[in-house]
Design an enzyme around this catalytic site. Structure first.
Site, PDB file in Angstrom:
ATOM      1  N   TYR A  65       6.217 -38.123 -43.191  1.00  0.00           N
ATOM      2  CA  TYR A  65       6.182 -37.767 -41.773  1.00  0.00           C
ATOM      3  C   TYR A  65       7.188 -38.559 -40.944  1.00  0.00           C
ATOM      4  O   TYR A  65       7.085 -38.614 -39.736  1.00  0.00           O
ATOM      5  CB  TYR A  65       4.764 -37.956 -41.221  1.00  0.00           C
ATOM      6  CG  TYR A  65       3.764 -37.115 -41.972  1.00  0.00           C
ATOM      7  CD1 TYR A  65       3.761 -35.729 -41.839  1.00  0.00           C
ATOM      8  CD2 TYR A  65       2.854 -37.697 -42.832  1.00  0.00           C
ATOM      9  CE1 TYR A  65       2.866 -34.947 -42.539  1.00  0.00           C
ATOM     10  CE2 TYR A  65       1.943 -36.919 -43.526  1.00  0.00           C
ATOM     11  CZ  TYR A  65       1.956 -35.550 -43.383  1.00  0.00           C
ATOM     12  OH  TYR A  65       1.073 -34.772 -44.064  1.00  0.00           O
TER      13      TYR A  65
ATOM     14  N   HIS B  14       4.273 -28.554 -37.392  1.00  0.00           N
ATOM     15  CA  HIS B  14       4.047 -29.457 -38.528  1.00  0.00           C
ATOM     16  C   HIS B  14       5.274 -30.322 -38.717  1.00  0.00           C
ATOM     17  O   HIS B  14       6.405 -29.826 -38.673  1.00  0.00           O
ATOM     18  CB  HIS B  14       3.775 -28.669 -39.818  1.00  0.00           C
ATOM     19  CG  HIS B  14       2.556 -27.835 -39.749  1.00  0.00           C
ATOM     20  ND1 HIS B  14       1.298 -28.382 -39.847  1.00  0.00           N
ATOM     21  CD2 HIS B  14       2.397 -26.505 -39.552  1.00  0.00           C
ATOM     22  CE1 HIS B  14       0.412 -27.408 -39.729  1.00  0.00           C
ATOM     23  NE2 HIS B  14       1.051 -26.267 -39.546  1.00  0.00           N
TER      24      HIS B  14
END
Length: 148
Positions: free
Chosen positions: A23, A100
């Site tokens: 991430y 996302h």
């Protein structure tokens, strides 16, 4: 001024702490600050939330029906499991963008099906924190189109 809600689901508060870098390296608070700055630049008011609890996320979606023009959501792990979040999103009258950080279609097979997508106006995935900023820009356009 358009009112926008951005909801982040379970474990998003851990962004930047993943040694594998799935991430990215920015912390959740850094991402939140960048999103708030971008929303201000675009002339939008932004409520930026994160919860590890499905019911809290549903409550925010329901509250947004009364007060917000658009909704952005990264339901995180609940993307693949929560019909209750889908049902709440289907009742939201404005544009919805599913966001996302990672490209969910390049990850484990169980991540390839999003319940959230059925309610989403569009999906932005795989662009890391930049995707959040792009989603805000897209939301500005969607809200303006709806108002016209």
């Amino acid at each position: 001024m358009p009112q926008i809600m951005f909801i982040n689901g379970p474990n998003a508060n851990l962004y930047g702490l993943d040694p594998a870098g799935t991430y990215g390296l920015q912390s959740f608070s850094q991402i939140a600050a960048a999103c708030r700055a971008k929303a201000t630049e675009l002339g939008m008011a932004l409520d930026f939330h994160q919860s590890n609890h499905e019911g809290v996320i549903i409550d925010w979606i329901q509250q947004a029906r009364q007060s917000h023009d658009g909704l952005l959501i990264n339901a995180a792990g609940l993307t693949y499991t929560s019909i209750a979040i889908l049902d709440a999103l289907l009742a939201f009258p404005g544009p919805i963008l599913e966001c996302h950080m990672s490209n969910i279609w390049k990850r484990e097979p169980f991540r390839h099906h999003s319940f959230i997508s059925k309610a989403a106006t569009g999906v932005i995935a795989g662009l890391g924190a930049d995707g959040y900023l792009l989603a805000l820009t897209a939301m500005k356009q969607l809200v303006e189109q709806k108002a016209a």
